[in-house]
Design an enzyme around this catalytic site. Structure first.
Site, PDB file in Angstrom:
ATOM      1  N   SER A  10       5.955   6.390  -0.169  1.00 11.86           N
ATOM      2  CA  SER A  10       7.309   5.919  -0.492  1.00 11.86           C
ATOM      3  C   SER A  10       8.020   5.319   0.709  1.00 11.86           C
ATOM      4  O   SER A  10       9.256   5.302   0.762  1.00 11.86           O
ATOM      5  CB  SER A  10       8.151   7.055  -1.086  1.00 11.86           C
ATOM      6  OG  SER A  10       7.530   7.576  -2.249  1.00 11.86           O
ATOM      7  N   ARG A  11       7.259   4.842   1.694  1.00  9.96           N
ATOM      8  CA  ARG A  11       7.812   4.222   2.902  1.00  9.96           C
ATOM      9  C   ARG A  11       8.649   5.185   3.747  1.00  9.96           C
ATOM     10  O   ARG A  11       9.419   4.765   4.606  1.00  9.96           O
ATOM     11  CB  ARG A  11       8.657   2.987   2.553  1.00  9.96           C
ATOM     12  CG  ARG A  11       7.850   1.844   1.931  1.00  9.96           C
ATOM     13  CD  ARG A  11       6.785   1.379   2.908  1.00  9.96           C
ATOM     14  NE  ARG A  11       6.075   0.172   2.471  1.00  9.96           N
ATOM     15  CZ  ARG A  11       4.926   0.166   1.814  1.00  9.96           C
ATOM     16  NH1 ARG A  11       4.341   1.319   1.487  1.00  9.96           N
ATOM     17  NH2 ARG A  11       4.337  -0.966   1.494  1.00  9.96           N
ATOM     18  N   LEU A  12       8.479   6.474   3.521  1.00  6.79           N
ATOM     19  CA  LEU A  12       9.162   7.469   4.360  1.00  6.79           C
ATOM     20  C   LEU A  12       8.232   7.859   5.505  1.00  6.79           C
ATOM     21  O   LEU A  12       7.775   8.996   5.621  1.00  6.79           O
ATOM     22  CB  LEU A  12       9.580   8.678   3.521  1.00  6.79           C
ATOM     23  CG  LEU A  12      10.576   8.374   2.402  1.00  6.79           C
ATOM     24  CD1 LEU A  12      10.926   9.639   1.624  1.00  6.79           C
ATOM     25  CD2 LEU A  12      11.845   7.737   2.979  1.00  6.79           C
TER      26      LEU A  12
ATOM     27  N   GLU B   3       0.847  -1.186   0.000  1.00  7.28           N
ATOM     28  CA  GLU B   3       0.000   0.000   0.000  1.00  7.28           C
ATOM     29  C   GLU B   3       0.884   1.239   0.000  1.00  7.28           C
ATOM     30  O   GLU B   3       1.995   1.219   0.547  1.00  7.28           O
ATOM     31  CB  GLU B   3      -0.911   0.026   1.229  1.00  7.28           C
ATOM     32  CG  GLU B   3      -1.891  -1.135   1.327  1.00  7.28           C
ATOM     33  CD  GLU B   3      -3.011  -1.053   0.315  1.00  7.28           C
ATOM     34  OE1 GLU B   3      -3.276   0.067  -0.184  1.00  7.28           O
ATOM     35  OE2 GLU B   3      -3.626  -2.099   0.033  1.00  7.28           O
TER      36      GLU B   3
END
Length: 215
Positions: free
Chosen positions: A193-195, A12
Site C-alpha cells: 500500500s505504498r507505506l 507493484e
C-alpha cells in the site's frame, strides 16, 4: 476525459520484507554491509552498481551508473578518469550523492556525503588488479571528451598495445579512485500500500543517529 498513459497502470505491491528500528544496526556501515551481502547472496546482477550524482558550476545535476569497488567506514570507492565530467564536478564541489537499487529485494539505499581522491597507492593497487584490456582502456579513452568516431579508439588501442607490449602497463596519472565519505544514509524497504519503510542515518558530531521517515 483525460486518457492515461499505459505507464500509469504499471505498479507493484511490495511484500518482500520490512525494516524496523528494533532490527537495524546502530552503524549505517554495518547495515549497508548486511544489505549488500544479501544482495550478493540473492544473485542480483551487479549489486555493486550505483548511480552517482554530481552538480555543475551552473547548478545542473547529472547522474550516471558506476561500480562500487570497495567500502569501509573510511568511505565507498569507485574509479574513473579525473578529467571526466563527474570527477571534475565532484572534486570542484567536494559533494556527491549515490543510490543503490536492488529491485528483486525491493530495497534502495541513498547516500549523501563528501568526496575526495583516493590515495595514489590505493589507485595503483586496484589498477594493477584489472585485466590488461581494462588497463589499456584507461589509457585509450579521454573520458567525456568529444572524439571523431569509434575508429579513434580502435586505432589508439592498437598503438598502445604495441607501445606496452611485453611490459607492465602503468596507471595513468589522470585515472584513479574517488572516495565517497557519507554524511547521510537512507535505507528504503518497499511495503504494501505504498507505506514503505524509510530509516535515515545522519552524522552529527562524529556520531550516527537514525530516525524513521514517512514514505
Amino acid at each position: 476525459m483525460v486518457e492515461l498513459s499505459p505507464l500509469a497502470e504499471m505498479r507493484e505491491n511490495y511484500t518482500a520484507g520490512q525494516l524496523v528500528e528494533q532490527e537495524v544496526a546502530k552503524s549505517p556501515f554495518v547495515q549497508f554491509e548486511k544489505w549488500f551481502a544479501e544482495a550478493q547472496s540473492a544473485g542480483l546482477y551487479e549489486p555493486n552498481a550505483m548511480t552517482v550524482v554530481s552538480v555543475s558550476p551552473e547548478g545542473q545535476p547529472s547522474a550516471r551508473m558506476v561500480l562500487l569497488k570497495g567500502f569501509s567506514e573510511a568511505g565507498l570507492v569507485f574509479y574513473t578518469h579525473y578529467h571526466s565530467r563527474k570527477a571534475r564536478e565532484m572534486l570542484a564541489t567536494q559533494k556527491v550523492a549515490a543510490v543503490f537499487f536492488w529491485g528483486p529485494l525491493e530495497r534502495q539505499v541513498r547516500i549523501e556525503g563528501d568526496v575526495h581522491k583516493a590515495d595514489p597507492a590505493v589507485s595503483d593497487a586496484y589498477f594493477a588488479s584489472r585485466p590488461r584490456g581494462s588497463q589499456l582502456g584507461a589509457h585509450v579513452s579521454p573520458q567525456s571528451e568529444v572524439i571523431p568516431d569509434r575508429d579513434y579508439l580502435v586505432q589508439r588501442q592498437a598503438q598502445l598495445e604495441a607501445q606496452f607490449e611485453g611490459r607492465d602497463i602503468p596507471r595513468p596519472e589522470d585515472w584513479g579512485g574517488l572516495v565517497i565519505v557519507p554524511r547521510m544514509f537512507e535505507f528504503w524497504q518497499g511495503r504494501p500500500s505504498r507505506l514503505h519503510d524509510r530509516i535515515r542515518y545522519d552524522l552529527q558530531e562524529q556520531n550516527w543517529y537514525y530516525q524513521r521517515l514517512a514514505p
